[in-house]
Design a protein around this motif. Structure first.
Motif, mmCIF file in Angstrom:
data_model
loop_
_atom_site.group_PDB
_atom_site.id
_atom_site.type_symbol
_atom_site.label_atom_id
_atom_site.label_comp_id
_atom_site.label_asym_id
_atom_site.label_seq_id
_atom_site.Cartn_x
_atom_site.Cartn_y
_atom_site.Cartn_z
ATOM 1 N N LEU A 109 0.854 -1.187 0.000
ATOM 2 C CA LEU A 109 0.000 0.000 0.000
ATOM 3 C C LEU A 109 0.885 1.229 0.000
ATOM 4 O O LEU A 109 2.026 1.182 0.463
ATOM 5 C CB LEU A 109 -0.886 0.032 1.250
ATOM 6 C CG LEU A 109 -1.967 -1.027 1.366
ATOM 7 C CD1 LEU A 109 -2.593 -0.974 2.749
ATOM 8 C CD2 LEU A 109 -3.030 -0.826 0.312
ATOM 9 N N GLU A 113 -1.294 6.404 2.630
ATOM 10 C CA GLU A 113 -2.584 5.864 3.072
ATOM 11 C C GLU A 113 -2.510 5.365 4.517
ATOM 12 O O GLU A 113 -3.428 5.557 5.301
ATOM 13 C CB GLU A 113 -3.024 4.704 2.164
ATOM 14 C CG GLU A 113 -3.834 5.097 0.971
ATOM 15 C CD GLU A 113 -4.398 3.869 0.247
ATOM 16 O OE1 GLU A 113 -4.818 2.916 0.926
ATOM 17 O OE2 GLU A 113 -4.390 3.894 -0.982
ATOM 18 N N THR A 123 -11.142 4.468 10.997
ATOM 19 C CA THR A 123 -10.421 3.976 9.832
ATOM 20 C C THR A 123 -11.178 2.788 9.268
ATOM 21 O O THR A 123 -11.591 1.900 10.001
ATOM 22 C CB THR A 123 -9.000 3.540 10.216
ATOM 23 O OG1 THR A 123 -8.325 4.650 10.799
ATOM 24 C CG2 THR A 123 -8.225 3.061 9.014
ATOM 25 N N VAL A 125 -10.884 -0.404 6.723
ATOM 26 C CA VAL A 125 -9.914 -1.245 6.034
ATOM 27 C C VAL A 125 -10.689 -2.145 5.076
ATOM 28 O O VAL A 125 -11.606 -2.858 5.489
ATOM 29 C CB VAL A 125 -9.098 -2.101 7.035
ATOM 30 C CG1 VAL A 125 -8.109 -2.980 6.306
ATOM 31 C CG2 VAL A 125 -8.392 -1.215 8.044
ATOM 32 N N TYR A 126 -10.322 -2.123 3.801
ATOM 33 C CA TYR A 126 -10.997 -2.918 2.778
ATOM 34 C C TYR A 126 -10.142 -4.139 2.441
ATOM 35 O O TYR A 126 -8.933 -4.027 2.290
ATOM 36 C CB TYR A 126 -11.228 -2.074 1.508
ATOM 37 C CG TYR A 126 -12.201 -0.948 1.736
ATOM 38 C CD1 TYR A 126 -13.575 -1.161 1.627
ATOM 39 C CD2 TYR A 126 -11.740 0.325 2.055
ATOM 40 C CE1 TYR A 126 -14.466 -0.111 1.837
ATOM 41 C CE2 TYR A 126 -12.630 1.369 2.268
ATOM 42 C CZ TYR A 126 -13.986 1.147 2.159
ATOM 43 O OH TYR A 126 -14.865 2.169 2.369
ATOM 44 N N HIS A 127 -10.814 -5.286 2.333
ATOM 45 C CA HIS A 127 -10.137 -6.548 2.028
ATOM 46 C C HIS A 127 -10.674 -7.112 0.720
ATOM 47 O O HIS A 127 -11.816 -6.874 0.358
ATOM 48 C CB HIS A 127 -10.402 -7.589 3.129
ATOM 49 C CG HIS A 127 -9.939 -7.161 4.477
ATOM 50 N ND1 HIS A 127 -8.667 -7.387 4.915
ATOM 51 C CD2 HIS A 127 -10.576 -6.520 5.486
ATOM 52 C CE1 HIS A 127 -8.538 -6.918 6.147
ATOM 53 N NE2 HIS A 127 -9.683 -6.381 6.514
ATOM 54 N N ASN A 128 -9.848 -7.911 0.060
ATOM 55 C CA ASN A 128 -10.336 -8.629 -1.120
ATOM 56 C C ASN A 128 -10.871 -9.992 -0.677
ATOM 57 O O ASN A 128 -10.951 -10.292 0.523
ATOM 58 C CB ASN A 128 -9.243 -8.747 -2.182
ATOM 59 C CG ASN A 128 -8.035 -9.534 -1.695
ATOM 60 O OD1 ASN A 128 -8.055 -10.137 -0.637
ATOM 61 N ND2 ASN A 128 -6.982 -9.520 -2.500
ATOM 62 N N ILE A 133 -5.389 -6.963 2.507
ATOM 63 C CA ILE A 133 -5.788 -5.558 2.592
ATOM 64 C C ILE A 133 -5.498 -4.896 1.255
ATOM 65 O O ILE A 133 -4.393 -4.976 0.742
ATOM 66 C CB ILE A 133 -5.022 -4.841 3.722
ATOM 67 C CG1 ILE A 133 -5.378 -5.478 5.071
ATOM 68 C CG2 ILE A 133 -5.323 -3.345 3.730
ATOM 69 C CD1 ILE A 133 -4.569 -4.926 6.225
ATOM 70 N N ILE A 134 -6.539 -4.226 0.732
ATOM 71 C CA ILE A 134 -6.344 -3.570 -0.578
ATOM 72 C C ILE A 134 -6.420 -2.047 -0.471
ATOM 73 O O ILE A 134 -5.881 -1.352 -1.323
ATOM 74 C CB ILE A 134 -7.375 -4.080 -1.612
ATOM 75 C CG1 ILE A 134 -8.796 -3.897 -1.112
ATOM 76 C CG2 ILE A 134 -7.097 -5.503 -1.992
ATOM 77 C CD1 ILE A 134 -9.863 -4.218 -2.135
ATOM 78 N N ARG A 135 -7.094 -1.538 0.585
ATOM 79 C CA ARG A 135 -7.205 -0.082 0.715
ATOM 80 C C ARG A 135 -7.512 0.275 2.163
ATOM 81 O O ARG A 135 -8.199 -0.447 2.860
ATOM 82 C CB ARG A 135 -8.305 0.428 -0.204
ATOM 83 C CG ARG A 135 -8.327 1.938 -0.345
ATOM 84 C CD ARG A 135 -9.292 2.424 -1.384
ATOM 85 N NE ARG A 135 -10.655 2.317 -0.839
ATOM 86 C CZ ARG A 135 -11.711 1.965 -1.543
ATOM 87 N NH1 ARG A 135 -11.589 1.670 -2.822
ATOM 88 N NH2 ARG A 135 -12.888 1.899 -1.005
ATOM 89 N N VAL A 136 -6.971 1.428 2.589
ATOM 90 C CA VAL A 136 -7.242 1.957 3.939
ATOM 91 C C VAL A 136 -7.764 3.378 3.772
ATOM 92 O O VAL A 136 -7.175 4.180 3.076
ATOM 93 C CB VAL A 136 -5.937 1.984 4.781
ATOM 94 C CG1 VAL A 136 -6.204 2.584 6.157
ATOM 95 C CG2 VAL A 136 -5.357 0.593 4.919
ATOM 96 N N GLU A 137 -8.912 3.646 4.382
ATOM 97 C CA GLU A 137 -9.480 5.007 4.335
ATOM 98 C C GLU A 137 -9.623 5.562 5.718
ATOM 99 O O GLU A 137 -10.052 4.903 6.633
ATOM 100 C CB GLU A 137 -10.854 4.980 3.668
ATOM 101 C CG GLU A 137 -10.799 4.820 2.181
ATOM 102 C CD GLU A 137 -12.193 4.891 1.554
ATOM 103 O OE1 GLU A 137 -13.163 5.134 2.268
ATOM 104 O OE2 GLU A 137 -12.274 4.668 0.365
#
Length: 137
Positions: A109, A113, A123, A125-128, A133-137
């Protein structure tokens, strides 16, 4: 109750069922204590009521057993002391503290981010589908 006494006795303020339970459990514990001493009382009764030769034989067996117990206790203590001195202890190795760049490399990443995600109160945390983990917002 005296205010000078170091013993706090508030038994009268307890409800009757708690006083009953406390008194009963104390009596049971005293009974167990006396039962633990029963073998010694039986042994002493046997020694004093038997003939002198029998009691002498019993005491010799008791002392022989006591000597063996003491020797095995000292041997065990000696072995444990040697074990502590001769076998080295395993020390815990201090690992270096991970930095944000290490986490960015591991999760593939952008470092920015991760820094933004740590700075926020909430926060996401997006997973596939594989759990990566593919993205952290």
């Amino acid at each position: 109750m005296s205010t000078q006494s170091l013993i706090i006795d508030l038994r009268e303020q307890l409800p009757w069922h708690r006083r009953y339970m406390s008194t009963t459990s104390t009596a049971v514990l005293w009974g167990c204590w006396f039962l633990l001493w029963r073998p010694m009382v039986v042994l002493l009764t046997f020694i004093f009521d038997s003939k002198p030769y029998e009691s002498h034989k019993l005491l010799n067996a008791f002392w022989a057993g006591l000597q063996l117990d003491m020797m095995s206790l000292l041997l065990c203590a000696g072995v444990l002391c040697l074990w502590c001195k001769l076998i080295p202890a395993h020390t815990v190795k201090a690992t270096r503290q991970k930095e944000t760049l290490d986490y960015a490399r591991h999760f593939v990443l952008p470092e920015q981010e991760i820094v933004q995600g740590r700075a926020q109160k909430v926060t996401t945390v997006y997973h596939n589908d594989q759990g990566k983990i593919i993205r952290v917002e």
